[in-house]
Design an enzyme around this catalytic site. Structure first.
Site, PDB file in Angstrom:
ATOM      1  N   ASP A   6       0.833  -1.202   0.000  1.00  0.00           N
ATOM      2  CA  ASP A   6       0.000   0.000   0.000  1.00  0.00           C
ATOM      3  C   ASP A   6       0.861   1.243   0.000  1.00  0.00           C
ATOM      4  OD1 ASP A   6       0.761   0.450   2.617  1.00  0.00           O
ATOM      5  OD2 ASP A   6      -1.212   0.117   3.490  1.00  0.00           O
ATOM      6  N   ILE A   7       0.218   2.373  -0.240  1.00  0.00           N
ATOM      7  CA  ILE A   7       0.929   3.645  -0.381  1.00  0.00           C
ATOM      8  C   ILE A   7       1.217   4.216   1.000  1.00  0.00           C
ATOM      9  CG2 ILE A   7       0.780   5.985  -1.306  1.00  0.00           C
ATOM     10  CD1 ILE A   7      -1.144   4.863  -3.426  1.00  0.00           C
ATOM     11  N   GLU A  38      -6.081   2.203  -0.562  1.00  0.00           N
ATOM     12  CA  GLU A  38      -4.747   2.319  -1.167  1.00  0.00           C
ATOM     13  C   GLU A  38      -3.963   1.013  -1.091  1.00  0.00           C
ATOM     14  OE1 GLU A  38      -4.163   3.824   3.142  1.00  0.00           O
ATOM     15  OE2 GLU A  38      -5.769   3.605   1.671  1.00  0.00           O
TER      16      GLU A  38
END
Length: 305
Positions: free
Chosen positions: A183-184, A226
């Protein structure tokens, strides 16, 4: 209302390969919402002019602060040989109107071609043409069950179905199976600092970058928010770690440029591999998720496997 303007823009836009030429005869036109609060909703464009905006007087109302009260208009024009062209025009909106990820210049009509996407605020529509509306509609609805409308990669449902299938196959034939969850980093800060439209851009651009870097047999999906996953059939733990490092470095070195701003983006990656102690697909996900948590807890922008 648009007569003088349309004659000019038809010439301008015909030279633009991004938008192309799309004249239609005896054809229906409609929008399908592929990302937003009313995903799957169909809007038949049976009027010569359809306005879009936050205001209740519009034919298409999008109740979002990122959408202007009078945001855009879709309109038709008949050519000399009774063919119809369809255009969209931005009405000087605050956040702009996008066709195929390119911003429509204010007060300039852009011709719509079959299958293009239109983004207004955080809502995305697909423009479709054809006489068999019901068949085309249900085909697109099926696509929405497996494809994420924003990023245009597989969604969580498709991921879970594919993982179960690959998990059973790996157990049956004693083949390796690995998966990645990433994920970001600090994505909430991206939304809070630059706005949700920028966040949407980051998710879509990152998905495109990574999609071009995975092999055909590897399965990239948006797991939620995300968070993303990659299923890697016939792949060992080391192969998964190497891919995780490849996409981590690729994202870090990529430029995320939106509306004059450059947004620094990194990802954290967790890796899991099927072992005799893992009995279900959800356990494989759980292991990768724990590794992702370790990557975040130890500084982010790293791979843990």
């Amino acid at each position: 209302m648009y007569e003088d303007f349309e004659e000019r823009t038809a010439i301008i836009d015909s030279k633009d390969p991004q938008f192309g030429n799309n004249a239609h005869k005896n054809t229906n036109f409609y929008l399908i919402e592929i990302y937003g609060d009313n995903k799957g909703k169909k809007v038949i464009l049976d009027k010569d002019e359809v306005t879009i905006g936050r205001g209740m007087s519009n034919e298409i109302v999008i109740d979002s602060t990122s959408v202007s009260r009078n945001h855009a208009v879709i309109y038709k024009k008949e050519s000399y040989d009774n063919y119809t062209k369809v255009y969209i025009k931005d009405l000087n909106s605050t956040n702009g109107t996008y066709v195929k990820d390119r911003q429509v210049p204010p007060n300039r009509g852009v011709e719509l071609t079959d299958g293009v996407t239109i983004k207004i605020g955080s809502t995305i529509y697909k423009f479709l043409t054809g006489n068999d509306l019901e068949a085309n509609y249900f085909e697109e609805i099926y696509r929405l069950t497996i494809i994420d409308g924003l990023t245009e990669i597989y969604n969580k449902r498709a991921f879970l179905e594919t993982l179960e299938r690959e998990f059973n196959r790996s157990q049956r034939y004693s083949r390796p199976l690995s998966m990645i969850i990433f994920d970001i980093d600090h994505f909430k800060n991206v939304n809070d600092t630059y706005g949700h439209l920028t966040g949407d851009y980051v998710l879509k651009h990152m998905s495109k970058i990574i999609k071009n870097s995975v092999r055909t047999e590897e399965f990239l999906a948006r797991y939620g928010g995300e968070e993303f996953t990659i299923i890697m059939p016939e792949s060992t733990r080391m192969a998964a770690i190497n891919l995780g490092e490849k996409i981590r470095a690729l994202v870090e070195s990529s430029t995320f440029h939106f509306e004059g701003k450059i947004i620094p983006i990194t990802i954290s990656v967790g890796v899991s591999t099927l072992t005799p102690s893992i009995f279900t697909p959800m356990e494989l996900i759980s292991v990768a998720d724990k590794k992702l948590y370790q990557a975040k807890a130890t500084g982010r922008n790293r791979v843990v496997g």
